[in-house]
Design an enzyme around this catalytic site. Structure first.
Site, PDB file in Angstrom:
ATOM      1  N   TYR A 141       0.689  -0.740  -0.285  1.00  0.00           N
ATOM      2  CA  TYR A 141      -0.330   0.232   0.139  1.00  0.00           C
ATOM      3  C   TYR A 141       0.677   1.416   0.144  1.00  0.00           C
ATOM      4  CZ  TYR A 141      -3.943  -2.876   1.414  1.00  0.00           C
ATOM      5  OH  TYR A 141      -4.879  -3.973   1.460  1.00  0.00           O
ATOM      6  N   GLY A 149     -16.473  -0.634  -1.673  1.00  0.00           N
ATOM      7  CA  GLY A 149     -15.664   0.123  -2.127  1.00  0.00           C
ATOM      8  C   GLY A 149     -15.950   1.418  -2.582  1.00  0.00           C
TER       9      GLY A 149
END
Length: 341
Positions: free
Chosen positions: A55, A208
């Site tokens: 990430y 999402g």
């Protein structure tokens, strides 16, 4: 915040976990704000933080933020995905696991990781190899517990069987995708995890971003995320039609759609924590504001009528589905062998 036990580890975690993927170069590059967001989450009662080595610089942001507060945090990170161009800096081999954990420990500024997770199944590596390496990390004290993510039911069972047969540490948690719109894990993943006493921390409880109300049926949306390749779910008419029904339900019950979505996933007895992944302080404050929302059986029944249990409406493009789905050669015979005659 209440506390739930993370599987059978004895570790107590909050029903909301802070996902740090968006805190750093992949989302909000303002490191100072990312640190403030983490501090606000801790001050708001959240004690569970989840990140991953791929990430961007998220692990570094988390490490800086929890300096001096490490004992307050149940810290989870993940390995598997590529982190640079080196072909061996990825996967679930012993070679990479032993390097990856040291890198994560340095970035996180800690001497141990509470939950170290295999981010995705690695079909090129024997699960025995992976579990053996992870078991050594537990024995060395660098890792307290190990977990998996995005495994199918059969893969969870195989890993548990391998641990028992070989005497390895076993996966104590699973991290699957789960939301009102994405309920497939209710059929197999959650029951299997419960059977083996695994904790479950679910990601994308807001589908999402689809369950924020930002994406509406019949409306043009030029938001960057909705126009990106691999983000077709933001334009899926079936999903957006269900969102409209959920918005109407939220309005009728006087609950914000985001709060409805978070409360739904943590209501399942197989779910330990839902991972909220804010990019801004405003998004985190909205999440914290819904912590006391509890859905009645009537509301849950009405959600079931919109999206039936065990079903999904469309699917998020980025969800891992295994090589059997992504690789056409694994689901198509040679052209000469496709007929019955």
């Amino acid at each position: 915040m209440q506390y739930r036990t993370l599987g059978r580890t004895g570790i107590k975690v909050t029903p909301y976990a802070l996902g740090a993927m968006m805190l750093g170069s992949l989302g909000n590059p303002d490191r100072a704000e990312g640190i403030r967001i983490i501090h606000r989450a801790l001050d708001g009662g959240i004690n569970f933080i989840d990140t991953a080595d791929r990430y961007g610089d998220s692990e570094e942001v988390v490490g800086e933020a929890i300096a001096g507060r490490r004992d307050e945090v149940v810290l989870a990170t993940k390995f598997w995905g590529p982190v640079d161009d080196d072909i061996n800096h990825r996967g679930a081999s012993r070679r990479w696991i032993m390097q990856a954990v040291e890198r994560s420990l340095r970035r996180l500024r800690t001497d141990h990781i509470d939950l170290y997770q295999l981010h995705r199944p690695d079909p090129e590596t024997d699960i025995d190899e992976t579990l053996s390496a992870l078991s050594d990390l537990v024995r060395q004290g660098k890792v307290r517990a190990i977990g998996s993510s995005s495994m199918r039911g059969s893969e969870i069972v195989e890993a548990q069987w391998m641990s028992e047969r070989r005497g390895h540490e076993r996966f104590r948690t699973e991290q699957p995708n789960y939301s009102i719109l994405d309920r497939e894990i209710e059929r197999e993943i959650l029951p299997v995890a419960q059977r083996y006493g695994m904790g479950t921390l679910v990601y994308s409880p807001l589908a999402g971003g689809t369950l924020t109300g930002r994406y509406r049926a019949g409306q043009e949306n030029d938001n960057f995320r909705s126009t990106r390749t691999g983000m077709r779910h933001f334009r899926d008419e079936r999903r957006l039609a269900a969102v409209e029904e959920l918005i109407a339900l939220a309005d009728e019950t006087g609950v914000r759609l985001t709060h409805l979505a978070m409360a739904f996933v943590i209501a399942h007895p197989g779910v330990t924590s839902a991972i909220a992944g804010p990019r801004t302080m405003e998004q985190l404050e909205d999440t914290l504001a819904g912590a006391d929302v509890s859905l009645s059986d009537e509301v849950l029944d009405r959600i079931d009528a919109i999206v039936p249990p065990g079903e999904s409406i469309g699917a998020m493009d980025m969800v891992y589905r295994g090589p059997e789905v992504g690789d056409a050669s694994l689901r198509r015979r040679a052209a000469a062998d496709r007929s019955a005659a």
